[in-house]
Scaffold this motif. Structure first.
Motif, mmCIF file in Angstrom:
data_model
loop_
_atom_site.group_PDB
_atom_site.id
_atom_site.type_symbol
_atom_site.label_atom_id
_atom_site.label_comp_id
_atom_site.label_asym_id
_atom_site.label_seq_id
_atom_site.Cartn_x
_atom_site.Cartn_y
_atom_site.Cartn_z
ATOM 1 N N ARG A 39 45.846 86.468 -15.746
ATOM 2 C CA ARG A 39 46.345 86.483 -14.370
ATOM 3 C C ARG A 39 47.475 85.482 -14.221
ATOM 4 N NH1 ARG A 39 45.406 82.682 -10.509
ATOM 5 N NH2 ARG A 39 43.810 81.076 -10.821
ATOM 6 N N THR B 189 49.008 82.123 -8.244
ATOM 7 C CA THR B 189 49.349 82.614 -6.916
ATOM 8 C C THR B 189 50.469 81.731 -6.362
ATOM 9 O OG1 THR B 189 47.781 81.160 -5.823
ATOM 10 C CG2 THR B 189 46.966 83.306 -6.544
ATOM 11 N N GLU C 22 49.079 78.402 -5.445
ATOM 12 C CA GLU C 22 48.832 77.578 -6.634
ATOM 13 C C GLU C 22 50.134 76.989 -7.155
ATOM 14 O OE1 GLU C 22 44.817 79.596 -8.603
ATOM 15 O OE2 GLU C 22 46.796 80.390 -9.094
ATOM 16 N N SER D 275 52.411 85.370 -9.362
ATOM 17 C CA SER D 275 52.318 86.614 -8.605
ATOM 18 C C SER D 275 52.699 86.289 -7.166
ATOM 19 C CB SER D 275 50.895 87.162 -8.676
ATOM 20 O OG SER D 275 50.791 88.339 -7.908
ATOM 21 N N ALA D 276 53.781 86.862 -6.705
ATOM 22 C CA ALA D 276 54.302 86.438 -5.403
ATOM 23 C C ALA D 276 55.228 87.501 -4.839
ATOM 24 C CB ALA D 276 55.065 85.122 -5.547
#
Lengths: 180, 586
Positions: free
Chosen positions: B95, B98, B101, B120-121
């Motif tokens: 993964r 985020t 994060e 991931s954004a």
């Protein structure tokens, strides 16, 4: 005339750089071809050389060293092509061209012998490093003085002389292996 | 006439002449000319520097970059790190981080320049923010304040539209600024990283590979070492090495190709194909950028791109193409700083600030304090106390109580002894919007620095990280440039607050790729002066331009700007610009 062109090219004058390209592209192509032994690779190396030279022209400090600088870029480009060669998905096959002056297969026994000899030589030459190939081409084909070769390849003149010996010995060894 | 040691060999000469015989390929000159047309104008024929800057510029380029590197290392691995480390489970093979994060990561100890990560954004595509001359702006990470800038490298395809959501591989350039390595095509299962033996995406896609990066020697040698190229688009060639990505620390299939490659006639093979348990890749440039030794296979998750559009020079005019796998980066081993339970206040409106007194922490100030901010609400500047003096504990407590998110990541000048940080216990009153008084915020126990003037970085959890001790003049707190030039006590590495004009920049590091070795990813050289004439001190900007280059502020191409600047000195004429400082205002 030439120093002025180099100076102008360093300052970003594209027309001046184009003039330098036109006056040197033929010789550079032949050097590349002698080193690489492949027309397409040589053409790519020439193209890469001029692109890189144009990108970094403003960093050239001494215009008198333009040709040596360009030669060094060209050898780096040849080195890159040699690496890519092993990775080509499709290899271009050169068809005989009656006008290009190269030896091609024929029914003439003498010509066949020469062609076979050329094949042995090319295979042996392909065993050499680019540096060894370059030093042989610059010295034995282009007959450049050792001092000039040193400027292109980088090491001092004494090292170039020993490299010539070493490259020649490597070629002899490779020829012996290919002739078996 | 050539009278050298080795005589010309006529047989050898005739063979070489045969090899080089033939006509110049038809159209080669035209192709070269066309290719030259495609070279960006900015990459060639840059104007030469004004002589007055040459000395400082060259010195700054070499020594300033070294200092910057030292600074980055020093602050990236401080003895005092805030909070326990927590590695997000499954990152990065299964993964991505985020966005929140990522924000937490940036609030901790500074990342080393060029740190690669995957997040991931959603990126808000905006061109009007984050000005930078080396890279065009892609946009900012959606929903994160202060903004996180994403810059575009030379790798297609460009992101378009108003927003783009996905997994993005990024490289840290500095000061909440990342360069986009690519939008990641994830693995077709629960992972995001592929294995070395999986089918890899083609057609210019960027993806992750979890495996071993190694290299074999090639029978060629280098006249000059390989170049790193641009950090977002590293050069592929490794010169004397043949790089591979494998599912093990060895790659027998590559070795077999290598043997065939050295022989004659040369064996042709699909350069993108699986060779046993590995694939040939090009990793020369990224090895330099990420500091990977080609002699030792290294395990990790790598950002890879299918380089299908052109040969090594990435020229659109190359008709044959040179398919290859280009390794762009190795994702860094990250750890996230766990948030502190007592210092995670939500940002409150400035209007709710209860006056506090300075310098006492626990007594109210007669007037509220306001952060220096740009028109778009970003927090671009380093902080001083009001009246151009170090920030007091009281001022800091007041600011923290008002808007902790706005302080996160900032550099501040404080007077020691320096506490480890601050915490605010009156969470309820902030959350409800009612006034919060300074007694709710107090310094944490323990000190991280004794008496003196200190440069600190503020973490999201309210904890400080020491950047270094500030050197001050014999009288006062701020150096004039004349004082810097004349100082005999200043030494390499000293941090000083300097009053001066920052003049136009000189893009000495935009010559690449390859970049000169002295250049960081977006180093710039500027000149500081006592007025707006070009004299005084040369400074390497580094990340500075990101900090001040926001909408409504001075930009790198703007007019001279006067102010107080935190400079890390190389000597009395050269330094690295860390940040521009502005005072909080009562």
């Amino acid at each position: 005339m030439e120093p002025a062109l180099v100076e102008n090219a360093r300052a970003g004058d594209r027309a001046a750089f184009d003039s330098l390209v036109r006056s040197r592209i033929d010789a550079m192509y032949r050097t590349s071809l002698a080193v690489l032994g492949d027309e397409a690779d040589a053409a790519d190396a020439v193209q890469e050389t001029f692109i890189s030279a144009w990108r970094h022209c403003s960093e050239l400090r001494d215009p008198d060293l333009f040709d040596a600088w360009l030669g060094r870029i060209n050898l780096n480009a040849c080195r890159a092509q040699l690496r890519h060669r092993g990775r080509q998905r499709v290899r271009e096959v050169r068809l005989p061209d009656p006008d290009d002056g190269r030896e091609t297969a024929s029914t003439d026994p003498a010509l066949d012998e020469r062609t076979a000899g050329a094949g042995v030589f090319d295979r042996a030459f392909a065993r050499l490093s680019v540096d060894d190939r370059a030093v042989l081409v610059l010295h034995h084909l282009e007959e450049r003085p050792v001092a000039e070769i040193a400027k292109v390849l980088g090491p001092p003149e004494g090292t170039i002389k020993s490299r010539l010996h070493r490259a020649r010995a490597a070629l002899e060894s490779a020829l012996a292996k290919e002739s078996r | 006439m050539n009278d050298e040691l080795v005589p010309i060999d006529s047989d050898l000469r005739s063979q070489l002449a045969r090899r080089s015989a033939g006509r110049l390929p038809e159209g080669l000159l035209v192709d070269v000319t066309y290719a030259l047309d495609a070279v960006p104008v900015s990459a060639a024929g840059l104007p030469r520097l004004r002589p007055v800057w040459r000395g400082p510029r060259l010195a700054a380029a070499g020594l300033g970059a070294a200092l910057l590197a030292v600074l980055v290392v020093a602050i990236a691995f401080p003895a005092l790190r805030g909070g326990p480390a927590a590695v997000p489970a499954g990152y990065p093979a299964n993964r991505a981080l985020t966005a929140s994060e990522l924000n937490s990561l940036l609030a901790g100890p500074p990342l080393a320049t060029n740190t690669a990560l995957v997040v991931s954004a959603t990126i808000d595509i905006r061109m009007d923010v984050c000005p930078m001359n080396r890279y065009p702006t892609v946009g900012v990470i959606h929903g994160i304040e202060p903004q996180i800038c994403v810059m575009q490298g030379g790798l297609p395809p460009l992101l378009t539209g108003t927003t783009t959501t996905g997994i993005f591989a990024l490289r840290y350039l500095g000061a909440r600024t990342f360069g986009l390595l690519g939008q990641v095509t994830p693995a077709p299962d629960s992972r995001i990283a592929l294995g070395a033996t999986d089918d890899w995406p083609l057609a210019g896609q960027t993806f992750l590979v979890n495996g071993w990066l190694g290299a074999d020697d090639l029978p060629v040698s280098c006249v000059s070492p390989p170049a790193a190229g641009d950090v977002l688009s590293p050069a592929g060639e490794d010169c004397a090495y043949d790089d591979w990505l494998s599912d093990a620390p060895t790659a027998e299939g590559i070795a077999a190709d290598h043997a065939a490659y050295a022989g004659s006639p040369q064996t042709s093979y699909d350069p993108l194909s699986l060779r046993g348990n590995a694939r040939h890749v090009e990793a020369g440039g990224m090895r330099i950028i990420d500091g990977l030794d080609p002699h030792t296979p290294v395990h990790g998750v790598f950002v890879v791109r299918s380089q299908a559009e052109a040969c090594s020079g990435a020229l659109a005019v190359d008709s044959r193409g040179c398919p290859a796998w280009r390794v762009l980066a190795r994702l860094a081993d990250l750890s996230l700083t766990a948030p502190s339970a007592v210092a995670t206040l939500p940002p409150g409106p400035t209007s709710t600030i209860e006056p506090v007194t300075t310098p006492a922490v626990h007594a109210p100030s007669p007037t509220p304090l306001a952060l220096p901010t740009s028109s778009d609400g970003a927090a671009p500047l380093g902080l001083l106390g009001s009246g151009n003096r170090p920030l007091t504990e009281g001022e800091f407590a007041s600011l923290w109580a008002a808007d902790p998110a706005h302080l996160s990541g900032r550099i501040a000048i404080v007077k020691g002894p320096v506490p480890t940080g601050f915490e605010c216990s009156d969470v309820g009153s902030v959350a409800s919007g009612s006034p919060i008084s300074a007694p709710g915020c107090h310094p944490l126990e323990g000190q991280i620095a004794p008496e003196g003037y200190w440069v600190v970085k503020i973490g999201a959890d309210g904890k400080f990280t020491i950047v270094g001790e500030l050197t001050v003049p014999s009288t006062g707190f701020v150096f004039t440039l004349d004082q810097v030039n004349a100082a005999t006590t200043l030494k390499r590495g000293d941090l000083a607050v300097v009053d001066g004009w920052l003049l136009e920049h000189v893009p000495t590091c935009d010559y690449g790729p390859p970049l000169p070795s002295a250049c960081g990813p977006f180093s710039e050289i500027a000149s500081m002066a006592t007025d707006n004439s070009p004299s005084g001190i040369g400074v390497q900007q580094g990340a500075y331009q990101q900090i001040i280059g926001v909408a409504g502020e001075w930009t790198i191409d703007g007019p001279p700007v006067h102010g107080l600047f935190l400079v890390q000195l190389t000597n009395t004429t050269v330094g690295t610009l860390v940040v521009r400082l502005e005072a909080v205002t009562p």
